[in-house]
Design a protein around this motif. Structure first.
Motif, PDB file in Angstrom:
ATOM      1  N   TYR A  46       0.780  -1.217   0.005  1.00 31.53           N
ATOM      2  CA  TYR A  46       0.067   0.108   0.065  1.00 31.53           C
ATOM      3  C   TYR A  46       0.926   1.094   0.153  1.00 31.53           C
ATOM      4  CZ  TYR A  46       0.128   0.365   5.237  1.00 31.53           C
ATOM      5  OH  TYR A  46       0.518   0.358   6.614  1.00 31.53           O
ATOM      6  N   HIS A  47       2.134   1.197   0.535  1.00 31.56           N
ATOM      7  CA  HIS A  47       2.892   2.354   0.378  1.00 31.56           C
ATOM      8  C   HIS A  47       3.124   2.660  -1.058  1.00 31.56           C
ATOM      9  CE1 HIS A  47       4.671   2.352   4.722  1.00 31.56           C
ATOM     10  NE2 HIS A  47       3.607   2.763   4.509  1.00 31.56           N
ATOM     11  N   SER A  48       3.355   1.502  -1.878  1.00 31.12           N
ATOM     12  CA  SER A  48       3.879   2.048  -3.459  1.00 31.12           C
ATOM     13  C   SER A  48       2.730   2.400  -4.109  1.00 31.12           C
ATOM     14  CB  SER A  48       4.112   0.344  -3.914  1.00 31.12           C
ATOM     15  OG  SER A  48       3.142  -0.312  -4.119  1.00 31.12           O
ATOM     16  N   ALA A  49       1.356   2.177  -3.635  1.00 34.79           N
ATOM     17  CA  ALA A  49       0.280   2.630  -4.319  1.00 34.79           C
ATOM     18  C   ALA A  49       0.157   4.277  -3.854  1.00 34.79           C
ATOM     19  CB  ALA A  49      -1.036   2.171  -3.781  1.00 34.79           C
ATOM     20  N   TRP A  50       0.841   4.889  -3.113  1.00 32.61           N
ATOM     21  CA  TRP A  50       0.795   6.256  -2.614  1.00 32.61           C
ATOM     22  C   TRP A  50       1.239   7.198  -3.730  1.00 32.61           C
ATOM     23  CZ3 TRP A  50      -1.792   9.207   0.700  1.00 32.61           C
ATOM     24  CH2 TRP A  50      -1.471  10.583   0.656  1.00 32.61           C
ATOM     25  N   GLY A 321       9.034   6.985  -7.902  1.00 30.32           N
ATOM     26  CA  GLY A 321       8.411   6.962  -6.626  1.00 30.32           C
ATOM     27  C   GLY A 321       8.643   5.842  -5.455  1.00 30.32           C
ATOM     28  N   GLY A 322       9.787   5.131  -6.042  1.00 25.75           N
ATOM     29  CA  GLY A 322      10.118   3.911  -5.027  1.00 25.75           C
ATOM     30  C   GLY A 322       9.777   2.680  -5.491  1.00 25.75           C
ATOM     31  N   VAL A 323       9.310   1.549  -4.744  1.00 26.90           N
ATOM     32  CA  VAL A 323       9.343   0.170  -5.183  1.00 26.90           C
ATOM     33  C   VAL A 323       7.809   0.181  -5.738  1.00 26.90           C
ATOM     34  CG1 VAL A 323       9.105  -2.053  -4.644  1.00 26.90           C
ATOM     35  CG2 VAL A 323      10.954  -0.746  -3.778  1.00 26.90           C
ATOM     36  N   ARG A 324       7.476  -0.319  -6.904  1.00 25.20           N
ATOM     37  CA  ARG A 324       6.207  -0.747  -7.296  1.00 25.20           C
ATOM     38  C   ARG A 324       5.872  -1.981  -7.465  1.00 25.20           C
ATOM     39  NH1 ARG A 324       4.058   4.411  -6.190  1.00 25.20           N
ATOM     40  NH2 ARG A 324       5.199   6.017  -7.350  1.00 25.20           N
ATOM     41  N   TYR A 325       4.565  -2.206  -7.433  1.00 22.74           N
ATOM     42  CA  TYR A 325       4.359  -3.749  -7.477  1.00 22.74           C
ATOM     43  C   TYR A 325       3.268  -3.747  -8.618  1.00 22.74           C
ATOM     44  CZ  TYR A 325       6.298  -4.796  -3.078  1.00 22.74           C
ATOM     45  OH  TYR A 325       7.136  -4.913  -1.796  1.00 22.74           O
ATOM     46  N   GLU A 326       3.100  -4.959  -9.408  1.00 26.15           N
ATOM     47  CA  GLU A 326       2.418  -5.357 -10.458  1.00 26.15           C
ATOM     48  C   GLU A 326       2.046  -6.803 -10.644  1.00 26.15           C
ATOM     49  OE1 GLU A 326       3.374  -3.493 -14.270  1.00 26.15           O
ATOM     50  OE2 GLU A 326       5.495  -4.455 -14.250  1.00 26.15           O
ATOM     51  N   VAL A 327       1.026  -7.080 -10.991  1.00 24.08           N
ATOM     52  CA  VAL A 327       0.618  -8.682 -11.151  1.00 24.08           C
ATOM     53  C   VAL A 327       0.598  -8.766 -12.808  1.00 24.08           C
ATOM     54  CG1 VAL A 327      -0.962 -10.321 -10.802  1.00 24.08           C
ATOM     55  CG2 VAL A 327      -0.868  -8.614  -9.108  1.00 24.08           C
ATOM     56  N   LEU A 328       1.360  -9.538 -13.337  1.00 26.89           N
ATOM     57  CA  LEU A 328       1.490  -9.931 -14.639  1.00 26.89           C
ATOM     58  C   LEU A 328       1.238 -11.382 -15.207  1.00 26.89           C
ATOM     59  CD1 LEU A 328       5.202  -8.216 -15.118  1.00 26.89           C
ATOM     60  CD2 LEU A 328       2.878  -7.139 -15.341  1.00 26.89           C
ATOM     61  N   PRO A 329       0.546 -11.212 -16.359  1.00 28.48           N
ATOM     62  CA  PRO A 329       0.402 -12.550 -16.766  1.00 28.48           C
ATOM     63  C   PRO A 329       1.655 -12.925 -17.490  1.00 28.48           C
ATOM     64  CG  PRO A 329      -1.324 -11.203 -17.554  1.00 28.48           C
ATOM     65  CD  PRO A 329      -0.356 -10.244 -16.919  1.00 28.48           C
ATOM     66  N   ILE A 330       2.171 -14.217 -16.909  1.00 31.10           N
ATOM     67  CA  ILE A 330       3.513 -14.781 -17.565  1.00 31.10           C
ATOM     68  C   ILE A 330       3.930 -14.671 -18.939  1.00 31.10           C
ATOM     69  CG2 ILE A 330       5.301 -16.490 -17.369  1.00 31.10           C
ATOM     70  CD1 ILE A 330       4.334 -17.021 -14.496  1.00 31.10           C
TER      71      ILE A 330
END
Length: 370
Positions: A46-50, A321-330
């Protein structure tokens, strides 16, 4: 002359009979359901969503890569493994989650319809957090499954799609010790627990109320890629009680799928979104998951006619913005933008997809048909 007319009338009658079409069988009704595994919002997620510019949270970029898969379904289901207890309580990740409300913007935009809320974190902020979570889900015209407010009388959730009435029954093995802090009768009022003495009757009631019953158990042993004997025994019982499809969560890794008779059982879909990357857990299996697609067809009864899946990879990267997360179809990620991954990550993504193929190999051995 009368004989001639009679013959003409007879022939005309025969011709009319020949033209009369036989009533055709109505076209079958079809429904597509998509399932994802655990949506978990650890502190780093959630920090990465800021967004520091707008002073708001924006979670949609994390889920955007899978939106087309989710939104294409008639019904989309995810395990919402957190609570929305509100900003008056500090936001937090593991071990007691409280996620910012804007996550619901992303979940709604992505196309989810039902959130499984019976899991071991649903009491992280007490019954108040549990009830507020349900309210926030309903505010978006979405449904939840497995937890209840004071007004709920049914222990299951129904959803009608294309004329097919689907039932969803979710339950959890426990709530991380939080159950002991509330009266026993209150616990069973608000949550479907695996040890509820009435669980069989609840599932049978759900089965009687719908055309097709999906059971969503939150069960098993964390990080074990093979289902436990307890899971397999309980799955067999649930099939006897009326389950038409079983889709499990909790272990944070993808477990095998199997058939009990003709009933498909997916013991765990693994993580969809979380910060449980291999570098933090020392387990590559926590970094991948799966989107499951199940196609149903209703004629005289409703049956599974097709099953597919998309391997997923949790990707973390750095920007300004720093670390970001994402869900990827491989497969799509490796094909469309391979330059984003180094050789080691590409190898791990391919290995993860192969691991899922092996665990779901039973699909190639038997696809239920009408």
């Amino acid at each position: 002359m009368r004989i001639y007319l009679a013959i003409l009338l007879l022939l005309a009658g025969c011709k009319s009979i020949e033209k009369r079409a036989e009533p055709s069988e109505p076209a079958p009704t079809k429904v597509k359901i998509v399932f994802t595994g655990d949506l978990m919002f650890h502190r780093s997620v959630y920090h990465s969503a800021w967004d520091s510019a707008t002073k708001t949270y924006d979670f949609l970029p994390m889920l955007e890569p899978i939106r087309s898969f989710v939104d294409s379904a008639d019904i989309a289901v995810a395990n919402f493994e957190t609570v929305l207890a509100g900003p008056d309580i500090p936001y937090s990740g593991y071990p007691r989650f409280n996620t910012p409300d804007p996550i619901m913007n992303a979940i709604t935009s992505c196309g989810f319809d039902i959130l499984q809320t019976a899991n071991n974190h649903c009491l992280d902020q007490g019954t108040q957090g549990l009830i507020r979570t349900i309210g926030k889900i309903h505010e978006r015209n979405l449904l939840n499954c497995g937890t209840f407010n004071d007004k709920d009388s049914l222990r299951y959730t129904t959803f009608e799609a294309n004329g097919v009435r689907l039932g969803f029954f979710a339950f959890t093995y426990g709530t991380n010790g939080m159950r002991k802090h509330i009266p026993p009768e209150t616990a069973l009022t608000h949550i479907n627990y695996i040890d509820d003495p009435n669980i069989e009757s609840h599932i049978r009631q759900a089965d009687a109320a719908c055309d097709f019953l999906i059971v969503l158990p939150h069960w098993g042993n964390e990080y074990e890629i093979r289902s436990s004997k307890e899971q397999r025994d309980l799955a067999a019982s649930m099939v006897d009680w009326g389950a038409d499809l079983i889709v499990g969560t909790h272990p944070h890794v993808v477990q095998e799928m199997a058939y009990i008779g003709t009933i498909p059982v997916f013991y765990s879909l693994g993580n969809c979104l979380s910060s449980q990357l291999e570098k933090y857990t020392d387990r590559i299996h926590t970094q991948y998951g799966v989107i499951l697609s199940v196609e149903l067809e209703k004629r005289d009864r409703t049956t599974v006619t097709g099953i597919g899946y998309v391997p997923l990879w949790m990707h973390a990267f750095h920007d300004d913005g720093g670390v970001r997360y994402e869900v990827l179809p491989i497969h799509a990620a490796l094909h469309d933008y391979p330059h984003r991954f180094d050789a080691d990550e590409k190898r791990k993504m391919r290995e993860s997809s192969e691991n899922i193929d092996r665990r779901f190999s039973s699909l190639r051995k038997m696809i239920p048909t009408r």
